[in-house]
Design a protein around this motif. Structure first.
Motif, PDB file in Angstrom:
ATOM      1  N   ILE A   1      -7.920  10.972 -30.114  1.00  0.00           N
ATOM      2  CA  ILE A   1      -8.469  11.976 -31.033  1.00  0.00           C
ATOM      3  C   ILE A   1      -9.040  11.291 -32.264  1.00  0.00           C
ATOM      4  CG2 ILE A   1      -7.933  13.990 -32.440  1.00  0.00           C
ATOM      5  CD1 ILE A   1      -5.871  14.770 -30.498  1.00  0.00           C
ATOM      6  N   LEU A   2      -8.454  10.165 -32.636  1.00  0.00           N
ATOM      7  CA  LEU A   2      -8.988   9.433 -33.781  1.00  0.00           C
ATOM      8  C   LEU A   2     -10.439   9.046 -33.535  1.00  0.00           C
ATOM      9  CD1 LEU A   2      -8.047   8.225 -36.480  1.00  0.00           C
ATOM     10  CD2 LEU A   2      -7.542   6.128 -35.267  1.00  0.00           C
ATOM     11  N   VAL A   3     -10.702   8.611 -32.297  1.00  0.00           N
ATOM     12  CA  VAL A   3     -12.051   8.140 -32.006  1.00  0.00           C
ATOM     13  C   VAL A   3     -12.972   9.290 -31.617  1.00  0.00           C
ATOM     14  CG1 VAL A   3     -13.376   6.650 -30.495  1.00  0.00           C
ATOM     15  CG2 VAL A   3     -11.143   5.923 -31.293  1.00  0.00           C
ATOM     16  N   PHE A   4     -12.460  10.169 -30.729  1.00  0.00           N
ATOM     17  CA  PHE A   4     -13.358  11.181 -30.156  1.00  0.00           C
ATOM     18  C   PHE A   4     -13.138  12.569 -30.696  1.00  0.00           C
ATOM     19  CE2 PHE A   4     -15.109   8.325 -27.313  1.00  0.00           C
ATOM     20  CZ  PHE A   4     -14.128   7.572 -26.691  1.00  0.00           C
ATOM     21  N   GLY A   5     -12.213  12.702 -31.640  1.00  0.00           N
ATOM     22  CA  GLY A   5     -11.792  14.034 -32.023  1.00  0.00           C
ATOM     23  C   GLY A   5     -12.931  14.941 -32.451  1.00  0.00           C
ATOM     24  N   ARG A   6     -13.786  14.406 -33.315  1.00  0.00           N
ATOM     25  CA  ARG A   6     -14.852  15.268 -33.819  1.00  0.00           C
ATOM     26  C   ARG A   6     -15.806  15.687 -32.707  1.00  0.00           C
ATOM     27  NH1 ARG A   6     -16.255  15.316 -39.724  1.00  0.00           N
ATOM     28  NH2 ARG A   6     -14.291  14.233 -39.762  1.00  0.00           N
ATOM     29  N   ARG A   7     -15.971  14.769 -31.758  1.00  0.00           N
ATOM     30  CA  ARG A   7     -16.886  15.104 -30.671  1.00  0.00           C
ATOM     31  C   ARG A   7     -16.270  16.138 -29.746  1.00  0.00           C
ATOM     32  NH1 ARG A   7     -18.818   9.867 -27.854  1.00  0.00           N
ATOM     33  NH2 ARG A   7     -18.091   9.035 -29.814  1.00  0.00           N
ATOM     34  N   LEU A   8     -14.966  16.026 -29.531  1.00  0.00           N
ATOM     35  CA  LEU A   8     -14.307  16.970 -28.646  1.00  0.00           C
ATOM     36  C   LEU A   8     -14.284  18.355 -29.264  1.00  0.00           C
ATOM     37  CD1 LEU A   8     -11.249  14.915 -27.413  1.00  0.00           C
ATOM     38  CD2 LEU A   8     -13.172  15.685 -26.059  1.00  0.00           C
ATOM     39  N   GLY A   9     -13.891  18.373 -30.530  1.00  0.00           N
ATOM     40  CA  GLY A   9     -13.953  19.635 -31.256  1.00  0.00           C
ATOM     41  C   GLY A   9     -12.926  20.640 -30.807  1.00  0.00           C
ATOM     42  N   ASP A  10     -13.205  21.863 -31.208  1.00  0.00           N
ATOM     43  CA  ASP A  10     -12.347  23.024 -30.996  1.00  0.00           C
ATOM     44  C   ASP A  10     -12.768  23.659 -29.691  1.00  0.00           C
ATOM     45  OD1 ASP A  10     -11.879  25.990 -33.108  1.00  0.00           O
ATOM     46  OD2 ASP A  10     -11.216  25.539 -31.087  1.00  0.00           O
ATOM     47  N   PRO A  11     -11.980  23.829 -28.659  1.00  0.00           N
ATOM     48  CA  PRO A  11     -10.557  23.559 -28.599  1.00  0.00           C
ATOM     49  C   PRO A  11     -10.166  22.341 -27.779  1.00  0.00           C
ATOM     50  CG  PRO A  11     -11.121  25.107 -26.920  1.00  0.00           C
ATOM     51  CD  PRO A  11     -12.416  24.639 -27.526  1.00  0.00           C
ATOM     52  N   LYS A  12     -11.134  21.511 -27.373  1.00  0.00           N
ATOM     53  CA  LYS A  12     -10.784  20.450 -26.425  1.00  0.00           C
ATOM     54  C   LYS A  12      -9.809  19.445 -27.025  1.00  0.00           C
ATOM     55  CE  LYS A  12     -15.012  20.349 -23.739  1.00  0.00           C
ATOM     56  NZ  LYS A  12     -16.173  20.115 -24.592  1.00  0.00           N
ATOM     57  N   ALA A  13      -9.977  19.151 -28.307  1.00  0.00           N
ATOM     58  CA  ALA A  13      -9.060  18.196 -28.928  1.00  0.00           C
ATOM     59  C   ALA A  13      -7.635  18.715 -28.855  1.00  0.00           C
ATOM     60  CB  ALA A  13      -9.466  17.974 -30.382  1.00  0.00           C
ATOM     61  N   GLY A  14      -7.516  20.032 -29.044  1.00  0.00           N
ATOM     62  CA  GLY A  14      -6.194  20.633 -28.975  1.00  0.00           C
ATOM     63  C   GLY A  14      -5.592  20.519 -27.588  1.00  0.00           C
ATOM     64  N   TRP A  15      -6.396  20.772 -26.578  1.00  0.00           N
ATOM     65  CA  TRP A  15      -5.861  20.671 -25.221  1.00  0.00           C
ATOM     66  C   TRP A  15      -5.479  19.251 -24.881  1.00  0.00           C
ATOM     67  CZ3 TRP A  15      -3.819  24.477 -22.977  1.00  0.00           C
ATOM     68  CH2 TRP A  15      -4.313  25.788 -23.150  1.00  0.00           C
ATOM     69  N   LEU A  16      -6.262  18.296 -25.343  1.00  0.00           N
ATOM     70  CA  LEU A  16      -5.911  16.889 -25.102  1.00  0.00           C
ATOM     71  C   LEU A  16      -4.555  16.565 -25.709  1.00  0.00           C
ATOM     72  CD1 LEU A  16      -6.605  13.978 -24.270  1.00  0.00           C
ATOM     73  CD2 LEU A  16      -7.775  13.720 -26.432  1.00  0.00           C
TER      74      LEU A  16
ATOM     75  N   PHE B   1     -10.073  21.082 -37.418  1.00  0.00           N
ATOM     76  CA  PHE B   1      -9.282  21.370 -36.225  1.00  0.00           C
ATOM     77  C   PHE B   1      -8.752  20.098 -35.577  1.00  0.00           C
ATOM     78  CE2 PHE B   1      -8.084  24.214 -32.861  1.00  0.00           C
ATOM     79  CZ  PHE B   1      -8.163  23.466 -31.709  1.00  0.00           C
ATOM     80  N   SER B   2      -9.638  19.139 -35.285  1.00  0.00           N
ATOM     81  CA  SER B   2      -9.173  17.966 -34.534  1.00  0.00           C
ATOM     82  C   SER B   2      -8.245  17.099 -35.386  1.00  0.00           C
ATOM     83  CB  SER B   2     -10.364  17.142 -34.041  1.00  0.00           C
ATOM     84  OG  SER B   2     -11.272  16.974 -35.091  1.00  0.00           O
ATOM     85  N   LYS B   3      -8.458  17.128 -36.708  1.00  0.00           N
ATOM     86  CA  LYS B   3      -7.579  16.318 -37.546  1.00  0.00           C
ATOM     87  C   LYS B   3      -6.157  16.833 -37.466  1.00  0.00           C
ATOM     88  CE  LYS B   3      -8.912  14.281 -41.695  1.00  0.00           C
ATOM     89  NZ  LYS B   3      -9.213  14.368 -43.113  1.00  0.00           N
ATOM     90  N   PHE B   4      -6.029  18.162 -37.343  1.00  0.00           N
ATOM     91  CA  PHE B   4      -4.702  18.758 -37.240  1.00  0.00           C
ATOM     92  C   PHE B   4      -3.970  18.200 -36.053  1.00  0.00           C
ATOM     93  CE2 PHE B   4      -1.711  21.830 -38.468  1.00  0.00           C
ATOM     94  CZ  PHE B   4      -1.171  22.412 -37.333  1.00  0.00           C
ATOM     95  N   PHE B   5      -4.641  18.159 -34.901  1.00  0.00           N
ATOM     96  CA  PHE B   5      -3.968  17.671 -33.702  1.00  0.00           C
ATOM     97  C   PHE B   5      -3.761  16.158 -33.745  1.00  0.00           C
ATOM     98  CE2 PHE B   5      -3.281  21.345 -31.288  1.00  0.00           C
ATOM     99  CZ  PHE B   5      -4.211  22.250 -31.732  1.00  0.00           C
ATOM    100  N   LEU B   6      -4.640  15.475 -34.473  1.00  0.00           N
ATOM    101  CA  LEU B   6      -4.429  14.050 -34.691  1.00  0.00           C
ATOM    102  C   LEU B   6      -3.069  13.826 -35.325  1.00  0.00           C
ATOM    103  CD1 LEU B   6      -6.108  11.318 -34.769  1.00  0.00           C
ATOM    104  CD2 LEU B   6      -6.419  11.831 -37.151  1.00  0.00           C
ATOM    105  N   TYR B   7      -2.832  14.581 -36.425  1.00  0.00           N
ATOM    106  CA  TYR B   7      -1.565  14.399 -37.120  1.00  0.00           C
ATOM    107  C   TYR B   7      -0.399  14.880 -36.278  1.00  0.00           C
ATOM    108  CZ  TYR B   7      -4.330  13.703 -41.374  1.00  0.00           C
ATOM    109  OH  TYR B   7      -5.200  13.246 -42.308  1.00  0.00           O
ATOM    110  N   LEU B   8      -0.598  15.961 -35.546  1.00  0.00           N
ATOM    111  CA  LEU B   8       0.488  16.487 -34.729  1.00  0.00           C
ATOM    112  C   LEU B   8       0.919  15.462 -33.683  1.00  0.00           C
ATOM    113  CD1 LEU B   8      -0.034  20.264 -33.871  1.00  0.00           C
ATOM    114  CD2 LEU B   8       1.683  19.209 -35.296  1.00  0.00           C
TER     115      LEU B   8
END
Lengths: 196, 657, 103
Positions: free
Chosen positions: B19-34, B116-123
């Motif tokens: 998510i650090l690398v691809f998070g912004r590209r994945l976006g909402d909601p794919k980053a969350g599912w990852l 959004f993706s930063k949230f899951f990064l930290y989680l």
């Protein structure tokens, strides 16, 4: 060696007077040329002392080299630079200098003298092979021969080095005192010297 | 299979890096599912490790997987190693499972948020740190995870950092935790000094064979208690947890209910031989800290109006129960209550999140009411959670709380009384919360009138639901949010079977499963209460507990629903007994004087010594420099004097040459 | 036979000469006269060497005098070269005027 005769003492003290008188003259004379003459007197006295101790070769060398060459060199420089005017000896820019010098001079003389007197009996007389002299061996060149043997035998390497030293000194001085055509018009640090 | 235990932290770490690398590209909601997938993958590995250990003999259920030698410094040899034993596997199971459910919930909750993706990064980073904490084979790896969860806690509490209160809350959490960490570090130093190693096997073994002096063990235990008090939000370092509600609700659910705050209890359970080897006042202290905190927090909870603050103080109170269990030697009870608490508290928090989401970010309970008609699933699951936390049989909270109270009574009657009073209060305030939110009249004002002063006391004339800007109606949350709620409700209801006692109707071979499982880990420290009055009279205790719940719930019903008794919410409770403000005042005024004095001391004396040396050197050099006059004759004079002195020494002092 | 005065007298004389030379070096400001005082000191050393050569019966003392004279000659050459260089630039300079290395 026999005890010294009266004549020996006369010679010694005359030479001593010459030495000391010349020395005092060097340090007291205002005119540098007078001081140079005092120096000559001292050198001559020392040569007499050398003769009195049977070091004839050295006495000759002393007169030729020191009195004949070095003092002449001094006089040449004095005349060349024109510093033969008199200087005022009563002023002393550094206040502490004269007492300091006095203390030093008295200290050195006193201490060395004390050492000499105390050590008078400590040194063995004639531990070495002896200094050859003319009357003992009957050879008039005994002193020169012994000196030469020692010089070219034991100390030949040092002798060669002193030759090199002389050449270097002469060459260096010639190089140093040349007048370079470009530098004629002064360097950046040049300024008028203060009054003497 | 147990050798794959290193995958448990590896999956969330991989999630973090991806998510650090691809998070912004994945976006909402794919980053969350990852992120969710990674955490559930960890759960799958935990399950496989569990089955591996289950298939072994009881005393062989321990695997150490060493990744590499982390600190090879002479006598201090610390490896980055994971210990898969019953305790750590049990923790991993519920941590990863509940974390996975919360990740799923968060996909829906954080939908539309810009970060959004930063949230899951930290989680994910948090889950990684938590698994490190739990799986650590030595104090240093645990400390690494400890600090990691502290950092993630800061990052997540202050997630909406543009809000001043959130940023301050994040800092407060981190700094308060740091005070606890100081205790942990000192304990590590002491342990290394006494035993020569930081690994749990070495330390616990030293305590078990008696190689650890009681004074040393006590010191280590008390220092670890300081760390636990900070991380698990007990008195006196609980102050960060209520403020931490500034973070998004999934954060509160994950970190401050189910996992991070249990880290302190886990640590103390891990080193139970040390606690057993220390003086008797050490476990007593732990128990009393837990009991008093439980009571203290429960009193504050009944006067709070923010839906999340009630749950926050409730968390502090329930962890107090766990500390009480640890202090009275009931480690199994503590872990049991930890598991059930994780389930029902996460459920309650996520339910609160669902309510907040449905009420368009309204958190004041005085503006809610009668929501069960609009959010049936949320209401249903929340009620299950309420029954669990209050301790209504046969929900899970009843069984675990009962075990805790059993050990409390076996230790001291006074502790038991405090525990029962707290149980009454727990039932009371949770009932209050459920009634205020889901029952009664609908009290929500229009959103345009939000700045109205909340003097709308409960039970007064109902306010209109319509407003000029269009009709506002609370709505049920999307499926992605209520599915975790339902799963958690099932868990909260049924988790009790982990460790049911031998009561009537329950066959004895299915009881105390958790105790059997944890036995090799805690056998040294577990108190043996089989001969006490409490143990023999378990039925009486069950009856007292049920009665307490009934009293509390009935009181809550009478006050808030039937309104036959005036509500009593003194401002002392509402302001947290002024504890937090007292600390702030102290730190701001006398404390600040002290800090300023220390800073001044540093500036003048310490700095002064350094610069003073430089100044002294400079002055001396300045004086000595005057000796360099530049006059050659003077230099010659000095040389001459030197010669005189030398001669003098030779002639006078040494004699002639 | 040679009659020789006790070498102690010569040593004392040399010491006295050395002291006078040292005093003069510190007191005079004219560079040329300072140089002459250095020559006085060297001569004192020579006298000492010869006296000790006589006393100890070792010819090496006289060899040393030889070398001292050579070195003194070289030194005078170089030293006077330096003085000439300096006094060409600043006529009438004394030892005190060359104080650029002041600290």
């Amino acid at each position: 060696m026999t005890d010294a005769t009266f004549l020996e003492y006369v010679v010694f003290f005359s030479a001593a007077v010459m030495i000391l008188g010349g020395a005092v003259g060097v340090i007291i004379m205002k005119n540098p040329v007078h001081a140079a003459l005092g120096l000559v007197l001292t050198l001559f006295g020392v040569a007499v002392q050398f003769v009195a101790q049977q070091a004839h070769f050295l006495a000759a060398v002393q007169v030729i080299v020191y009195a004949g060459a070095i003092v002449v060199l001094f006089l040449f420089v004095i005349m060349l630079l024109g510093v033969d005017e008199s200087m005022d000896l009563s002023i002393e820019p550094i206040p502490i200098q004269r007492p300091l010098a006095a203390v030093m001079g008295v200290g050195i003389v006193g201490l060395v003298g004390a050492a000499i007197i105390r050590a008078r009996d400590a040194l063995d007389i004639n531990p070495g092979t002896g200094v050859a002299n003319a009357s003992d061996t009957g050879n008039n060149d005994a002193n020169v021969q012994q000196l030469a043997t020692n010089l070219y035998g034991d100390h030949v390497f040092a002798f060669q080095l002193t030759s090199v030293l002389l050449i270097v000194a002469v060459a260096g001085t010639v190089l140093m005192t040349r007048k370079w055509p470009r530098d004629e018009h002064g360097s950046s640090a040049d300024h008028e010297s203060s009054d003497v | 299979m147990a050798d794959l235990v290193w995958l448990i932290p590896a999956f969330p770490l991989a999630g973090f890096l991806l998510i650090l690398v691809f998070g912004r590209r994945l976006g909402d909601p794919k980053a969350g599912w990852l992120a969710t997938a990674m955490v559930f993958a960890s759960f799958v590995v935990s399950v496989s490790v569990y089955f591996d250990l289950l298939g072994r003999e009881e005393d062989e259920r321990e695997t150490v997987v060493t990744l590499f030698s982390w600190v090879p410094l002479g006598s201090l040899q610390v490896d980055l190693a994971f210990l898969a034993d019953p305790l750590s596997v049990a923790m991993c199971l519920f941590v990863t499972f509940i974390a996975g459910l919360i990740h799923m919930f968060a996909i829906g909750y954080m939908h539309g948020d810009a970060k959004f993706s930063k949230f899951f990064l930290y989680l994910n980073l948090f889950v990684f740190s938590m698994t490190l904490l739990v799986l650590g084979e030595n104090l240093l790896v645990t400390f690494l995870g400890w600090e990691g969860v502290g950092t993630c806690s800061y990052l997540l509490i202050a997630f909406w950092h543009t809000r001043e209160s959130a940023a301050t809350a994040g800092k407060k959490a981190f700094i308060t935790n740091r005070v606890g960490d100081w205790g942990f570090m000192l304990a590590m130093f002491l342990a290394f000094g006494a035993v020569g190693s930081l690994s749990y096997s070495a330390i616990n073994e030293a305590a078990e064979v008696g190689a650890l002096a009681a004074s040393t063990a006590s010191a280590i235990a008390i220092l670890l208690l300081v760390g636990a008090v900070g991380k698990s939000a007990q008195l006196p370092l609980y102050i960060w947890l209520p403020d931490a509600m500034e973070g998004p609700t999934p954060v509160s659910a994950l970190i401050h209910a189910a996992t991070m705050v249990t880290g302190g209890v886990f640590l103390l359970t891990r080193v139970n031989p040390i606690i057993a080897a220390s003086y008797d006042w050490v476990p007593t202290t732990i128990a009393w800290i837990g009991a008093i905190t439980a009571l203290f927090a429960a009193t504050i909870a009944l006067a709070q109006n923010d839906i999340k603050k009630v749950l926050a103080y409730s968390t502090v109170s329930q962890i107090g129960y766990m500390m009480l269990a640890v202090g009275t030697g009931g480690y199994v009870a503590a872990i049991f209550h930890m598991v059930t608490h994780a389930a029902f508290k996460a459920l309650l928090f996520l339910g609160a999140g669902s309510v907040i989401h449905g009420m368009n970010d309204e958190q004041d309970m005085r503006k809610m009411g009668a929501l069960r008609k609009f959010m049936p699933i949320t209401a249903g699951t929340f009620i299950v959670g309420w029954l669990a936390i209050a301790g209504v049989p046969p929900f899970s909270g009843f069984w675990s709380k009962d075990e805790v109270l059993l050990f409390a009574l076996a230790d001291s009657t006074l502790l038991y009384v405090v525990g029962i009073v707290t149980a009454v209060l727990t039932a009371f305030y949770m009932t209050r919360q459920v009634i205020m939110v889901f029952f009664g009249e609908a009290r929500w004002t229009s959103l345009a009138n939000d700045d109205e002063a909340p003097e709308v006391a409960e039970g007064e004339e109902p306010v209109e639901t319509h407003h000029a800007h269009g009709e506002f109606k609370p709505h049920e949350s999307p499926a992605i949010m209520w599915i975790p709620l339902v799963v958690l409700a099932g868990l909260a209801a049924l988790a009790g079977i982990l460790n049911v006692p031998e009561l009537f109707g329950i066959p004895s071979n299915s009881s105390y499963k958790l105790e059997e499982w944890l036995h090799p880990v805690i056998e040294f420290g577990e108190a043996d209460i089989s001969g006490t009055w409490a143990y023999d009279n378990k039925y009486i205790l069950v009856g007292i507990a049920v009665a307490a719940v009934a009293i509390g719930a009935a009181l809550g019903w009478l006050v808030y629903l039937r309104k036959q008794i005036k509500p009593w919410e003194p401002s002392l409770f509402a302001n947290g007994w002024y504890y937090d403000s007292a600390i702030s005042w102290f730190m701001g005024n006398p404390g600040r004087e002290g800090f300023q004095a220390v800073a001044d001391f540093d500036a003048t004396i310490v700095d002064g010594a350094v610069t003073g040396t430089a100044v002294a050197v400079k002055t001396t050099a300045g004086e000595v420099r005057k000796g360099q006059t530049g006059y050659v004759r003077q230099y010659a004079g000095v040389i001459g004097i030197g010669v005189v002195l030398l001669l003098g020494w030779f002639v006078v002092i040494r004699g002639i040459l | 036979m040679i009659a020789v005065i006790e070498p102690t007298w010569y040593l004392l004389l040399a010491a006295l000469l050395f002291g006078i030379g040292a005093f003069g070096l510190l007191v005079r400001r004219n560079p040329l006269i300072m140089f002459m005082c250095i020559e006085l000191m060297l001569n004192a050393a020579n006298l000492t060497f010869v006296a000790l050569a006589t006393q100890l019966g070792d010819i090496n003392g006289q060899t040393a005098v030889f070398f001292v004279m050579v070195v003194a000659a070289a030194e005078v050459v170089v030293g006077l070269g330096i003085i000439v260089s300096i006094l060409r630039r600043r006529p009438g300079a004394t030892a005190d005027d060359l104080a650029e290395l002041k600290g």
